[in-house]
Design a protein around this motif. Structure first.
Motif, PDB file in Angstrom:
ATOM      1  N   LEU A 157      61.928  -8.820  11.917  1.00 41.61           N
ATOM      2  CA  LEU A 157      62.729  -8.877  10.703  1.00 41.61           C
ATOM      3  C   LEU A 157      61.763  -9.092   9.551  1.00 41.61           C
ATOM      4  CD1 LEU A 157      65.643  -8.973   9.541  1.00 41.61           C
ATOM      5  CD2 LEU A 157      65.486 -11.455   9.711  1.00 41.61           C
ATOM      6  N   GLY A 158      61.855  -8.254   8.525  1.00 44.60           N
ATOM      7  CA  GLY A 158      60.909  -8.348   7.416  1.00 44.60           C
ATOM      8  C   GLY A 158      61.598  -8.327   6.075  1.00 44.60           C
ATOM      9  N   ALA A 159      60.925  -8.910   5.085  1.00 49.66           N
ATOM     10  CA  ALA A 159      61.397  -8.893   3.701  1.00 49.66           C
ATOM     11  C   ALA A 159      60.185  -8.780   2.803  1.00 49.66           C
ATOM     12  CB  ALA A 159      62.177 -10.162   3.383  1.00 49.66           C
ATOM     13  N   GLY A 160      60.344  -8.096   1.668  1.00 46.13           N
ATOM     14  CA  GLY A 160      59.231  -7.916   0.751  1.00 46.13           C
ATOM     15  C   GLY A 160      59.662  -8.081  -0.687  1.00 46.13           C
ATOM     16  N   SER A 161      58.745  -8.568  -1.507  1.00 50.24           N
ATOM     17  CA  SER A 161      59.013  -8.806  -2.921  1.00 50.24           C
ATOM     18  C   SER A 161      57.976  -8.081  -3.759  1.00 50.24           C
ATOM     19  CB  SER A 161      58.961 -10.313  -3.206  1.00 50.24           C
ATOM     20  OG  SER A 161      58.961 -10.547  -4.598  1.00 50.24           O
ATOM     21  N   ALA A 162      58.377  -7.632  -4.947  1.00 50.27           N
ATOM     22  CA  ALA A 162      57.462  -6.957  -5.864  1.00 50.27           C
ATOM     23  C   ALA A 162      56.988  -7.888  -6.975  1.00 50.27           C
ATOM     24  CB  ALA A 162      58.150  -5.739  -6.463  1.00 50.27           C
ATOM     25  N   LEU A 163      57.376  -9.149  -6.918  1.00 54.94           N
ATOM     26  CA  LEU A 163      57.018 -10.095  -7.969  1.00 54.94           C
ATOM     27  C   LEU A 163      55.568 -10.554  -7.850  1.00 54.94           C
ATOM     28  CD1 LEU A 163      60.227 -12.330  -7.842  1.00 54.94           C
ATOM     29  CD2 LEU A 163      59.738 -10.476  -9.444  1.00 54.94           C
ATOM     30  N   ASN A 164      54.925 -10.780  -8.983  1.00 57.81           N
ATOM     31  CA  ASN A 164      53.582 -11.339  -8.995  1.00 57.81           C
ATOM     32  C   ASN A 164      53.662 -12.836  -8.738  1.00 57.81           C
ATOM     33  OD1 ASN A 164      52.153  -8.954  -9.623  1.00 57.81           O
ATOM     34  ND2 ASN A 164      52.777  -9.154 -11.764  1.00 57.81           N
ATOM     35  N   ASN A 165      52.639 -13.392  -8.098  1.00 58.14           N
ATOM     36  CA  ASN A 165      52.555 -14.836  -7.814  1.00 58.14           C
ATOM     37  C   ASN A 165      53.763 -15.361  -7.042  1.00 58.14           C
ATOM     38  OD1 ASN A 165      50.075 -15.019  -9.192  1.00 58.14           O
ATOM     39  ND2 ASN A 165      51.176 -15.126 -11.138  1.00 58.14           N
ATOM     40  N   PHE A 166      54.352 -14.524  -6.212  1.00 60.90           N
ATOM     41  CA  PHE A 166      55.503 -14.926  -5.395  1.00 60.90           C
ATOM     42  C   PHE A 166      54.995 -15.613  -4.127  1.00 60.90           C
ATOM     43  CE2 PHE A 166      58.766 -14.223  -2.180  1.00 60.90           C
ATOM     44  CZ  PHE A 166      59.920 -14.546  -2.870  1.00 60.90           C
ATOM     45  N   VAL A 167      55.668 -16.691  -3.744  1.00 61.63           N
ATOM     46  CA  VAL A 167      55.292 -17.419  -2.531  1.00 61.63           C
ATOM     47  C   VAL A 167      56.538 -17.642  -1.691  1.00 61.63           C
ATOM     48  CG1 VAL A 167      54.349 -19.567  -1.612  1.00 61.63           C
ATOM     49  CG2 VAL A 167      53.368 -18.582  -3.682  1.00 61.63           C
ATOM     50  N   PHE A 168      56.465 -17.276  -0.408  1.00 60.90           N
ATOM     51  CA  PHE A 168      57.551 -17.576   0.531  1.00 60.90           C
ATOM     52  C   PHE A 168      57.414 -19.048   0.920  1.00 60.90           C
ATOM     53  CE2 PHE A 168      57.025 -12.976   1.196  1.00 60.90           C
ATOM     54  CZ  PHE A 168      58.336 -12.560   1.051  1.00 60.90           C
ATOM     55  N   ASN A 169      58.438 -19.841   0.615  1.00 60.70           N
ATOM     56  CA  ASN A 169      58.363 -21.273   0.930  1.00 60.70           C
ATOM     57  C   ASN A 169      59.034 -21.576   2.268  1.00 60.70           C
ATOM     58  OD1 ASN A 169      61.165 -21.465   0.423  1.00 60.70           O
ATOM     59  ND2 ASN A 169      60.790 -21.785  -1.754  1.00 60.70           N
ATOM     60  N   ASP A 170      59.003 -22.839   2.659  1.00 63.63           N
ATOM     61  CA  ASP A 170      59.564 -23.244   3.951  1.00 63.63           C
ATOM     62  C   ASP A 170      61.069 -22.997   4.030  1.00 63.63           C
ATOM     63  OD1 ASP A 170      57.083 -23.983   4.855  1.00 63.63           O
ATOM     64  OD2 ASP A 170      57.314 -26.101   4.300  1.00 63.63           O
ATOM     65  N   ASP A 171      61.771 -23.136   2.915  1.00 65.91           N
ATOM     66  CA  ASP A 171      63.212 -22.869   2.908  1.00 65.91           C
ATOM     67  C   ASP A 171      63.496 -21.399   3.205  1.00 65.91           C
ATOM     68  OD1 ASP A 171      63.741 -25.505   2.317  1.00 65.91           O
ATOM     69  OD2 ASP A 171      63.949 -25.168   0.144  1.00 65.91           O
ATOM     70  N   ASP A 172      62.661 -20.512   2.650  1.00 62.75           N
ATOM     71  CA  ASP A 172      62.806 -19.077   2.931  1.00 62.75           C
ATOM     72  C   ASP A 172      62.617 -18.805   4.421  1.00 62.75           C
ATOM     73  OD1 ASP A 172      63.167 -18.558   0.210  1.00 62.75           O
ATOM     74  OD2 ASP A 172      61.041 -18.118  -0.118  1.00 62.75           O
ATOM     75  N   LEU A 173      61.600 -19.415   5.009  1.00 63.50           N
ATOM     76  CA  LEU A 173      61.336 -19.228   6.443  1.00 63.50           C
ATOM     77  C   LEU A 173      62.498 -19.741   7.280  1.00 63.50           C
ATOM     78  CD1 LEU A 173      57.570 -20.228   6.674  1.00 63.50           C
ATOM     79  CD2 LEU A 173      58.555 -17.955   6.916  1.00 63.50           C
ATOM     80  N   ASP A 174      63.025 -20.914   6.931  1.00 57.34           N
ATOM     81  CA  ASP A 174      64.162 -21.471   7.680  1.00 57.34           C
ATOM     82  C   ASP A 174      65.379 -20.571   7.589  1.00 57.34           C
ATOM     83  OD1 ASP A 174      62.632 -23.628   8.433  1.00 57.34           O
ATOM     84  OD2 ASP A 174      63.398 -24.962   6.854  1.00 57.34           O
ATOM     85  N   LEU A 175      65.633 -20.014   6.403  1.00 57.11           N
ATOM     86  CA  LEU A 175      66.776 -19.126   6.220  1.00 57.11           C
ATOM     87  C   LEU A 175      66.626 -17.853   7.054  1.00 57.11           C
ATOM     88  CD1 LEU A 175      69.428 -18.659   4.740  1.00 57.11           C
ATOM     89  CD2 LEU A 175      68.121 -17.623   2.881  1.00 57.11           C
ATOM     90  N   VAL A 176      65.427 -17.287   7.056  1.00 63.07           N
ATOM     91  CA  VAL A 176      65.183 -16.071   7.845  1.00 63.07           C
ATOM     92  C   VAL A 176      65.326 -16.381   9.338  1.00 63.07           C
ATOM     93  CG1 VAL A 176      63.470 -14.331   8.448  1.00 63.07           C
ATOM     94  CG2 VAL A 176      63.779 -14.980   6.075  1.00 63.07           C
ATOM     95  N   LYS A 177      64.886 -17.549   9.756  1.00 63.74           N
ATOM     96  CA  LYS A 177      65.030 -17.931  11.166  1.00 63.74           C
ATOM     97  C   LYS A 177      66.498 -18.033  11.563  1.00 63.74           C
ATOM     98  CE  LYS A 177      60.554 -20.172  11.567  1.00 63.74           C
ATOM     99  NZ  LYS A 177      59.808 -21.421  11.688  1.00 63.74           N
ATOM    100  N   ILE A 178      67.358 -18.461  10.644  1.00 68.39           N
ATOM    101  CA  ILE A 178      68.803 -18.502  10.915  1.00 68.39           C
ATOM    102  C   ILE A 178      69.334 -17.083  11.089  1.00 68.39           C
ATOM    103  CG2 ILE A 178      71.061 -19.040   9.904  1.00 68.39           C
ATOM    104  CD1 ILE A 178      69.701 -21.549   8.690  1.00 68.39           C
ATOM    105  N   PHE A 179      68.903 -16.158  10.207  1.00 70.89           N
ATOM    106  CA  PHE A 179      69.299 -14.755  10.358  1.00 70.89           C
ATOM    107  C   PHE A 179      68.852 -14.209  11.709  1.00 70.89           C
ATOM    108  CE2 PHE A 179      69.343 -14.391   5.551  1.00 70.89           C
ATOM    109  CZ  PHE A 179      70.705 -14.180   5.464  1.00 70.89           C
ATOM    110  N   ILE A 180      67.635 -14.564  12.107  1.00 69.65           N
ATOM    111  CA  ILE A 180      67.106 -14.082  13.380  1.00 69.65           C
ATOM    112  C   ILE A 180      67.939 -14.596  14.545  1.00 69.65           C
ATOM    113  CG2 ILE A 180      65.141 -14.334  14.961  1.00 69.65           C
ATOM    114  CD1 ILE A 180      63.330 -14.005  12.507  1.00 69.65           C
ATOM    115  N   LYS A 181      68.353 -15.849  14.495  1.00 69.61           N
ATOM    116  CA  LYS A 181      69.199 -16.396  15.566  1.00 69.61           C
ATOM    117  C   LYS A 181      70.511 -15.638  15.651  1.00 69.61           C
ATOM    118  CE  LYS A 181      67.245 -21.023  15.634  1.00 69.61           C
ATOM    119  NZ  LYS A 181      67.434 -22.438  15.340  1.00 69.61           N
ATOM    120  N   GLN A 182      71.100 -15.304  14.508  1.00 63.83           N
ATOM    121  CA  GLN A 182      72.353 -14.547  14.514  1.00 63.83           C
ATOM    122  C   GLN A 182      72.144 -13.135  15.041  1.00 63.83           C
ATOM    123  OE1 GLN A 182      74.080 -14.892  10.603  1.00 63.83           O
ATOM    124  NE2 GLN A 182      74.860 -16.938  11.033  1.00 63.83           N
TER     125      GLN A 182
END
Length: 195
Positions: free
Chosen positions: A99-124
Motif C-alpha cells: 500500500l503506497g501514498a505519495g505527496s508533491a509537497l516540498n518539505n513534507f514528512v510522514f509522521n507516526d500518526d500517518d504510519l498508524d493510520l495507514v497500518k489501520i487501512f492495511i489491517k482492513q
C-alpha cells in the motif's frame, strides 16, 4: 480514501499475482491510467518488488531522502510526487501486496500518526482479502445447492470421478443416469414473474 485522509496526491494498492510473480495495481487514487496499465513490477526485480520482498516500511520524504533505493527517483518523477510511503500488506505472515501514498509537497514528512493510520487501512485490506479467500473456500466445499437442496455440479463430478476409478480398479461396470426434468422448465416458466 487513504490519500484524502493523509492529504497526499496519490495512493495505490498493489496485490501479488502468484501465477505471474508480479505486483498488480488493484486500487489507485489520482494516478495516470496509462502508467497503471504499463507499469510492471516483478517481485525482486524492481525497487517496488524489492520492497515487497523485504516486508519493511519504505519512506522517502524531507527527513529520509538519503535512504532512497535505486529506481525511486524515476518512480517519483513518473508520478509527479516528491515523497513516498510504502507499507507491506501481509496475510498469514507472508507479504501479499503493498500500500503506497505519495505527496508533491516540498518539505513534507510522514509522521507516526500517518504510519498508524495507514497500518489501520492495511489491517482492513487484509481482513477483506482473507474474508474473500474464506468465502471461495466455503463455496468449493459446498456439496448442495442452497436453493434446490440438490447436489451441485462440482460434487457430482468429484463423485463420478471416484466411481469411475473404483469401477476400473474393481473391473466392474459403471453407469451414470442424468435425468432430464421436463416438468421443471415448465414450472419455472409458469412461476417466474412477467418481464
Amino acid at each position: 480514501r487513504g490519500a484524502q485522509v493523509l492529504d497526499t496526491k496519490i495512493s495505490f494498492f498493489m496485490l501479488g499475482n502468484k501465477a505471474t510473480n508480479e505486483l498488480e495495481f488493484k486500487s489507485t487514487y489520482q494516478m495516470d491510467p496509462v502508467f497503471i496499465a504499463t507499469y510492471k513490477v516483478k517481485l525482486g526485480h524492481s525497487f517496488l518488488g524489492d520492497i515487497a520482498d523485504s516486508g519493511e516500511t519504505y519512506i522517502v520524504d524531507a527527513k529520509r531522502q538519503k535512504q532512497a533505493l535505486e529506481g525511486t527517483a524515476q518512480f517519483l518523477q513518473q508520478l509527479g510526487i516528491k515523497n513516498l510511503l510504502i507499507l507491506p500488506v501481509t496475510s498469514h505472515g507472508q507479504v501479499i501486496g503493498i500500500l503506497g501514498a505519495g505527496s508533491a509537497l516540498n518539505n513534507f514528512v510522514f509522521n507516526d500518526d500517518d504510519l498508524d493510520l495507514v497500518k489501520i487501512f492495511i489491517k482492513q485490506i487484509t481482513i477483506a482479502i482473507e474474508n474473500e479467500e474464506l468465502l471461495k473456500r466455503a463455496e468449493e466445499l459446498e456439496i448442495k445447492d442452497e436453493l434446490t437442496d440438490l447436489y451441485n455440479a462440482s460434487y457430482i463430478r468429484k463423485r463420478l470421478d471416484e466411481e469411475i476409478k473404483r469401477a476400473i480398479l474393481l473391473q466392474r461396470p459403471c453407469s451414470f443416469v442424468l435425468p432430464r426434468w421436463l416438468w421443471l422448465s415448465c414450472v419455472l416458466a409458469c412461476s417466474s414473474p412477467p418481464s
